[in-house]
Design a protein around this motif. Structure first.
Motif, PDB file in Angstrom:
ATOM      1  N   GLU A 186       1.360  -1.097  -0.217  1.00 55.19           N
ATOM      2  CA  GLU A 186      -0.370  -0.071  -0.062  1.00 55.19           C
ATOM      3  C   GLU A 186       0.836   0.827   0.295  1.00 55.19           C
ATOM      4  OE1 GLU A 186      -3.373   1.341  -0.994  1.00 55.19           O
ATOM      5  OE2 GLU A 186      -3.872  -0.031  -0.322  1.00 55.19           O
ATOM      6  N   ILE A 187       2.326   1.525   0.406  1.00 52.21           N
ATOM      7  CA  ILE A 187       2.693   2.339   0.819  1.00 52.21           C
ATOM      8  C   ILE A 187       3.785   2.522  -0.408  1.00 52.21           C
ATOM      9  CG2 ILE A 187       5.008   3.215   2.391  1.00 52.21           C
ATOM     10  CD1 ILE A 187       4.032   1.731   4.504  1.00 52.21           C
ATOM     11  N   ILE A 188       4.220   1.780  -0.990  1.00 55.20           N
ATOM     12  CA  ILE A 188       5.111   1.635  -2.518  1.00 55.20           C
ATOM     13  C   ILE A 188       3.360   2.079  -3.510  1.00 55.20           C
ATOM     14  CG2 ILE A 188       6.072   0.158  -3.861  1.00 55.20           C
ATOM     15  CD1 ILE A 188       6.462  -1.949  -1.970  1.00 55.20           C
ATOM     16  N   ILE A 189       2.352   1.418  -3.277  1.00 53.79           N
ATOM     17  CA  ILE A 189       1.354   2.589  -4.114  1.00 53.79           C
ATOM     18  C   ILE A 189       1.368   3.732  -4.584  1.00 53.79           C
ATOM     19  CG2 ILE A 189      -0.974   2.393  -4.598  1.00 53.79           C
ATOM     20  CD1 ILE A 189      -0.715  -0.779  -4.576  1.00 53.79           C
ATOM     21  N   SER A 190       0.883   3.930  -3.118  1.00 51.30           N
ATOM     22  CA  SER A 190       1.059   5.581  -3.127  1.00 51.30           C
ATOM     23  C   SER A 190       2.169   6.411  -3.271  1.00 51.30           C
ATOM     24  CB  SER A 190       0.981   5.838  -1.592  1.00 51.30           C
ATOM     25  OG  SER A 190       0.307   5.029  -1.073  1.00 51.30           O
ATOM     26  N   LYS A 191       2.818   5.384  -2.875  1.00 54.83           N
ATOM     27  CA  LYS A 191       4.733   6.588  -3.664  1.00 54.83           C
ATOM     28  C   LYS A 191       4.759   6.519  -5.184  1.00 54.83           C
ATOM     29  CE  LYS A 191       8.835   9.293  -3.015  1.00 54.83           C
ATOM     30  NZ  LYS A 191       9.264   8.436  -4.282  1.00 54.83           N
ATOM     31  N   ALA A 192       3.981   5.267  -5.872  1.00 52.50           N
ATOM     32  CA  ALA A 192       3.988   5.337  -7.063  1.00 52.50           C
ATOM     33  C   ALA A 192       2.950   6.799  -7.728  1.00 52.50           C
ATOM     34  CB  ALA A 192       3.448   4.397  -7.821  1.00 52.50           C
ATOM     35  N   VAL A 193       2.006   6.129  -7.229  1.00 52.02           N
ATOM     36  CA  VAL A 193       0.723   7.421  -7.318  1.00 52.02           C
ATOM     37  C   VAL A 193       1.212   8.764  -7.698  1.00 52.02           C
ATOM     38  CG1 VAL A 193      -1.792   8.077  -7.240  1.00 52.02           C
ATOM     39  CG2 VAL A 193      -1.277   5.906  -7.389  1.00 52.02           C
ATOM     40  N   GLU A 194       2.364   8.802  -6.712  1.00 47.47           N
ATOM     41  CA  GLU A 194       2.857  10.567  -6.674  1.00 47.47           C
ATOM     42  C   GLU A 194       3.058  11.023  -7.721  1.00 47.47           C
ATOM     43  OE1 GLU A 194       4.198  10.408  -2.304  1.00 47.47           O
ATOM     44  OE2 GLU A 194       2.759  10.920  -1.204  1.00 47.47           O
ATOM     45  N   ASP A 195       4.806   9.834  -8.190  1.00 48.11           N
ATOM     46  CA  ASP A 195       5.456   9.517  -9.010  1.00 48.11           C
ATOM     47  C   ASP A 195       4.685   9.591  -9.844  1.00 48.11           C
ATOM     48  OD1 ASP A 195       7.244  10.546  -6.770  1.00 48.11           O
ATOM     49  OD2 ASP A 195       7.432   8.502  -6.599  1.00 48.11           O
ATOM     50  N   SER A 196       3.490   9.314 -10.466  1.00 49.55           N
ATOM     51  CA  SER A 196       2.468   9.271 -11.346  1.00 49.55           C
ATOM     52  C   SER A 196       3.320   8.596 -12.522  1.00 49.55           C
ATOM     53  CB  SER A 196       2.900  11.006 -12.707  1.00 49.55           C
ATOM     54  OG  SER A 196       2.115  11.670 -11.764  1.00 49.55           O
ATOM     55  N   ASP A 197       3.678   7.042 -11.778  1.00 44.46           N
ATOM     56  CA  ASP A 197       4.050   6.011 -12.345  1.00 44.46           C
ATOM     57  C   ASP A 197       3.210   5.146 -12.109  1.00 44.46           C
ATOM     58  OD1 ASP A 197       5.547   3.828 -13.782  1.00 44.46           O
ATOM     59  OD2 ASP A 197       7.414   3.828 -12.067  1.00 44.46           O
ATOM     60  N   LEU A 198       1.824   5.363 -13.236  1.00 45.24           N
ATOM     61  CA  LEU A 198       0.532   4.285 -12.872  1.00 45.24           C
ATOM     62  C   LEU A 198       1.342   2.948 -13.462  1.00 45.24           C
ATOM     63  CD1 LEU A 198      -2.072   6.713 -14.276  1.00 45.24           C
ATOM     64  CD2 LEU A 198      -1.656   5.766 -12.253  1.00 45.24           C
ATOM     65  N   ASP A 199       2.161   2.307 -14.206  1.00 43.09           N
ATOM     66  CA  ASP A 199       2.891   0.516 -15.049  1.00 43.09           C
ATOM     67  C   ASP A 199       3.661   0.098 -13.610  1.00 43.09           C
ATOM     68  OD1 ASP A 199       4.336  -1.029 -15.925  1.00 43.09           O
ATOM     69  OD2 ASP A 199       5.625  -0.008 -16.804  1.00 43.09           O
ATOM     70  N   TYR A 200       3.686   1.069 -12.383  1.00 43.07           N
ATOM     71  CA  TYR A 200       4.838   0.062 -11.321  1.00 43.07           C
ATOM     72  C   TYR A 200       3.042   0.755 -10.367  1.00 43.07           C
ATOM     73  CZ  TYR A 200       7.397  -1.329  -8.128  1.00 43.07           C
ATOM     74  OH  TYR A 200       8.240  -1.777  -6.666  1.00 43.07           O
ATOM     75  N   ALA A 201       1.877   1.195 -10.137  1.00 41.73           N
ATOM     76  CA  ALA A 201       1.347   1.446  -9.051  1.00 41.73           C
ATOM     77  C   ALA A 201       0.554  -0.009  -9.284  1.00 41.73           C
ATOM     78  CB  ALA A 201       0.470   2.279  -9.781  1.00 41.73           C
ATOM     79  N   SER A 202       0.250  -0.055 -11.443  1.00 39.11           N
ATOM     80  CA  SER A 202      -1.073  -1.553 -11.278  1.00 39.11           C
ATOM     81  C   SER A 202      -0.164  -2.764 -11.879  1.00 39.11           C
ATOM     82  CB  SER A 202      -1.612  -1.268 -12.686  1.00 39.11           C
ATOM     83  OG  SER A 202      -0.291  -1.445 -13.838  1.00 39.11           O
ATOM     84  N   ASN A 203       1.059  -2.621 -11.112  1.00 38.25           N
ATOM     85  CA  ASN A 203       2.033  -3.752 -11.249  1.00 38.25           C
ATOM     86  C   ASN A 203       1.725  -4.115  -9.249  1.00 38.25           C
ATOM     87  OD1 ASN A 203       4.543  -5.289  -9.490  1.00 38.25           O
ATOM     88  ND2 ASN A 203       4.259  -5.253 -11.856  1.00 38.25           N
ATOM     89  N   ARG A 204       2.199  -2.981  -8.851  1.00 36.75           N
ATOM     90  CA  ARG A 204       2.207  -3.587  -7.427  1.00 36.75           C
ATOM     91  C   ARG A 204       0.215  -3.661  -6.751  1.00 36.75           C
ATOM     92  NH1 ARG A 204       5.605  -6.011  -6.004  1.00 36.75           N
ATOM     93  NH2 ARG A 204       5.609  -6.286  -8.010  1.00 36.75           N
ATOM     94  N   ALA A 205      -0.152  -2.841  -7.627  1.00 37.04           N
ATOM     95  CA  ALA A 205      -1.927  -3.670  -6.434  1.00 37.04           C
ATOM     96  C   ALA A 205      -2.663  -5.179  -7.571  1.00 37.04           C
ATOM     97  CB  ALA A 205      -3.030  -2.226  -7.536  1.00 37.04           C
ATOM     98  N   SER A 206      -1.725  -5.123  -8.294  1.00 45.34           N
ATOM     99  CA  SER A 206      -1.886  -6.515  -9.226  1.00 45.34           C
ATOM    100  C   SER A 206      -1.488  -7.928  -7.675  1.00 45.34           C
ATOM    101  CB  SER A 206      -1.824  -6.768 -10.127  1.00 45.34           C
ATOM    102  OG  SER A 206      -1.279  -8.344 -10.361  1.00 45.34           O
ATOM    103  N   PHE A 207      -0.557  -7.428  -7.131  1.00 45.48           N
ATOM    104  CA  PHE A 207       0.051  -8.210  -6.465  1.00 45.48           C
ATOM    105  C   PHE A 207      -0.202  -8.250  -4.780  1.00 45.48           C
ATOM    106  CE2 PHE A 207       4.115  -9.168  -3.648  1.00 45.48           C
ATOM    107  CZ  PHE A 207       3.987 -11.018  -3.773  1.00 45.48           C
TER     108      PHE A 207
END
Length: 335
Positions: free
Chosen positions: A32-53
């Motif tokens: 959850e913390i990683i996703i939050s940081k990815a969204v802040e950085d507008s890195d939706l590729d990584y956010a979606s990858n982590r959300a999937s996991f």
């Protein structure tokens, strides 16, 4: 009762259960913390990858609890949390790809296909047919653009959502071992259906050797339980009263099938006993349907408490349309 008497598969030891359960819970929180940081950085590729996991971990934790012999009824609520997690992943995925016709579960991936069938099976066995329309929304694409992609998927959805809402298909992506299960659903008699389900279960574990979880019990790492929930769902849907001939298969969920049959009258519509427990995504501008903690993928650290009837705000930004989701953790904010 001792753990070894409660567990539903002998491969799971008590210490392994505690360790894997804690690992899943810690992973869900840390991601959850990683996703939050990815969204802040507008890195939706990584956010979606982590959300999937993260969604996968929620699914694995549910299966682990069933394997350990935990009570079945609480899993009904947990199943909705799994579906909500995949909905969240879908929103990140579609924003990243710019295409809402992208499958959340890839039919061409044996891991995805198997998990999708297990999820659908759980919807029937836990009497949560109300979740099937939400799973369909993850797969069907806009205006049904992906309709008819797979025969077995369509057949299950026809049983749950009505044949008039579904699509014709004569293709099964994972014909080994799933063709026999499809044949069972089309069988003219329950005797023929049982033979086809038996054939399916006979090949189920061997034919799924390409999945990431196969043989996980040998190393006692990443083992959550081997279950063909979809086979149990077929028995339930076909009205097969005597399924004892299938009990020889370790991965046939006989306890869950028995529970589903015993509790059919309690949940005649397949939904929850209280409408409050079914929480769909709420778009900005609409009133909050239930007081509690909600979050939106549109913004990191967005989890906040809303009163029932309070207007759900739009947060703007680059993510797109704001929609709010019920937080699985109602004790503390998850974002």
């Amino acid at each position: 009762m001792a753990f070894h008497e409660l567990r539903r598969q002998q491969f799971l030891g008590e210490e392994t259960y505690k360790h894997e359960h804690q690992d899943c819970s810690d992973g869900i929180h840390n991601i959850e913390i990683i996703i939050s940081k990815a969204v802040e950085d507008s890195d939706l590729d990584y956010a979606s990858n982590r959300a999937s996991f993260q969604a996968l971990l929620r699914f694995q934790r549910l299966v682990l609890k069933y394997t350990a012999g935990e009570p079945i009824e609480p899993l009904r609520t947990e199943l909705e949390e799994v579906v909500a997690a995949y909905e969240r992943y879908g929103e990140y995925l579609w924003k990243y790809t710019g295409d809402r016709n992208t499958f959340v579960f890839e039919f061409s991936s044996i891991d995805d296909y198997c998990q999708l069938m297990q999820l659908i099976g759980l919807c029937f066995l836990l009497h949560r047919r109300d979740l099937l329309s939400r799973i369909a929304a993850l797969q069907d694409g806009e205006n049904g653009a992906n309709g008819g992609a797979d025969n077995l998927y369509e057949e299950f959805m026809s049983h749950g959502l009505g044949a008039e809402t579904r699509y014709e298909s004569d293709w099964i992506f994972a014909s080994k071992p799933y063709q026999s299960l499809s044949d069972a659903l089309y069988s003219e008699t329950n005797n023929d259906a049982l033979k086809n389900i038996d054939c399916f279960l006979k090949r189920w574990y061997k034919d799924l050797a390409g999945t990431g979880w196969h043989d996980a019990h040998i190393e006692q790492a990443g083992y959550y339980g081997y279950w063909s929930f979809e086979a149990g769902a077929a028995v339930l849907l076909l009205g097969i009263e005597d399924d004892s001939s299938l009990h020889k298969y370790l991965y046939y969920p006989k306890h869950l099938v028995a529970w589903a049959k015993e509790n059919a009258q309690r949940f005649p519509d397949g939904g929850m006993t209280s409408p409050k427990t079914t929480r769909l995504n709420v778009h900005a501008g609409q009133p909050c349907p239930e007081a509690g903690w909600w979050f939106t993928p549109a913004q990191a650290n967005s989890c906040r408490y809303f009163k029932q009837g309070e207007n759900m705000p739009s947060l703007g930004g680059d993510y797109g349309l704001t929609f709010w989701q019920w937080s699985p953790d109602q004790s503390v904010p998850t974002l």
